[in-house]
Write a protein that holds these residues in place. Structure first.
Motif, short mmCIF file in Angstrom:
data_model
loop_
_atom_site.label_atom_id
_atom_site.label_comp_id
_atom_site.label_asym_id
_atom_site.label_seq_id
_atom_site.Cartn_x
_atom_site.Cartn_y
_atom_site.Cartn_z
N SER A 140 -29.29 -6.68 -73.55
CA SER A 140 -28.40 -6.94 -72.41
C SER A 140 -27.02 -6.28 -72.59
O SER A 140 -26.05 -6.71 -72.00
N CYS A 148 -10.71 -6.28 -62.19
CA CYS A 148 -10.36 -7.19 -61.09
C CYS A 148 -9.04 -7.92 -61.34
O CYS A 148 -8.50 -8.53 -60.42
N ARG A 183 -14.24 -2.97 -76.00
CA ARG A 183 -15.36 -3.46 -75.20
C ARG A 183 -16.69 -3.24 -75.92
O ARG A 183 -17.51 -4.15 -76.01
N SER A 226 -25.51 -5.02 -69.10
CA SER A 226 -25.00 -6.04 -68.18
C SER A 226 -23.72 -6.68 -68.71
O SER A 226 -22.79 -6.94 -67.96
N HIS A 227 -23.66 -6.93 -70.01
CA HIS A 227 -22.44 -7.50 -70.59
C HIS A 227 -21.27 -6.51 -70.50
O HIS A 227 -20.14 -6.92 -70.24
N ILE A 236 -20.84 -4.21 -68.19
CA ILE A 236 -20.43 -4.15 -66.79
C ILE A 236 -19.59 -5.36 -66.42
O ILE A 236 -18.53 -5.23 -65.79
N VAL A 237 -20.01 -6.54 -66.84
CA VAL A 237 -19.25 -7.76 -66.53
C VAL A 237 -17.87 -7.70 -67.18
O VAL A 237 -16.86 -8.03 -66.55
N LEU A 240 -15.74 -5.22 -65.18
CA LEU A 240 -15.36 -5.77 -63.88
C LEU A 240 -14.28 -6.84 -64.01
O LEU A 240 -13.37 -6.92 -63.18
N LEU A 241 -14.38 -7.65 -65.05
CA LEU A 241 -13.33 -8.65 -65.29
C LEU A 241 -11.98 -7.99 -65.57
O LEU A 241 -10.95 -8.45 -65.09
#
Length: 153
Positions: free
Chosen positions: A123, A137, A111, A126-127, A129-130, A133-134
């Motif tokens: 950023s 999930c 990651r 934010s990248h 975290i996304v 989360l992907l």
């Protein structure tokens, strides 16, 4: 830099927590995982001495894919102290949590490298975290991160 490390650690913990939920909800193994599970059991219970080898359940595992005891041997070295203090009922949980922890750490390295390559420095958070989360999930990846499959660990 400290904020980035804190975020990375928190995201790794979140991913590991999701993996642990999968371990608790579905602790048992599938047939494909039996070779490594049995190998870890034999190594941790009987050791690798010549007298211990007599008690192993299997010496040969026929099949298309050749198998090795290297991964179960390394895993057993980590698990022996844990198994000394944990009830045998929970040995499979410990086995899967150790595999899950190593897998999550490797996924965290991926990651960080991916986000550094793709995202501008401003950023990064934010990248990251996304991405996390992907991963969290999905149902398959967190489930399989802790499985003792021959082709994954």
């Amino acid at each position: 830099m400290a904020n980035r490390r804190t975020l990375d650690g928190a995201l790794d913990l979140l991913t590991f927590a999701i993996v642990c939920v999968h371990i608790i909800l579905c602790p048992y193994t599938k047939v494909e995982e039996s070779f490594n599970t049995q190998a870890v059991h034999d190594i941790t219970r009987f050791g690798v001495s010549p007298s211990g080898l007599e008690h192993y359940d299997h010496f040969e595992y026929p099949g298309v894919v050749p198998r090795t005891f290297i991964a179960p041997l390394g895993l057993s070295a980590i698990l022996v102290p844990m198994f000394a203090i944990v009830s045998a009922k929970y040995h499979i949980h410990c086995l899967r949590m150790v595999i899950g922890c190593v897998s999550v750490l490797c996924l965290g390295v991926f990651r960080r490298a991916f986000v550094r390559t793709v995202a501008p420095p401003s950023s990064y958070g934010s990248h990251s975290i996304v991405f996390t989360l992907l991963i969290c999930c999905q149902s398959h990846l967190p489930f399989y991160l802790s499985r003792p499959l021959a082709n994954t660990f």
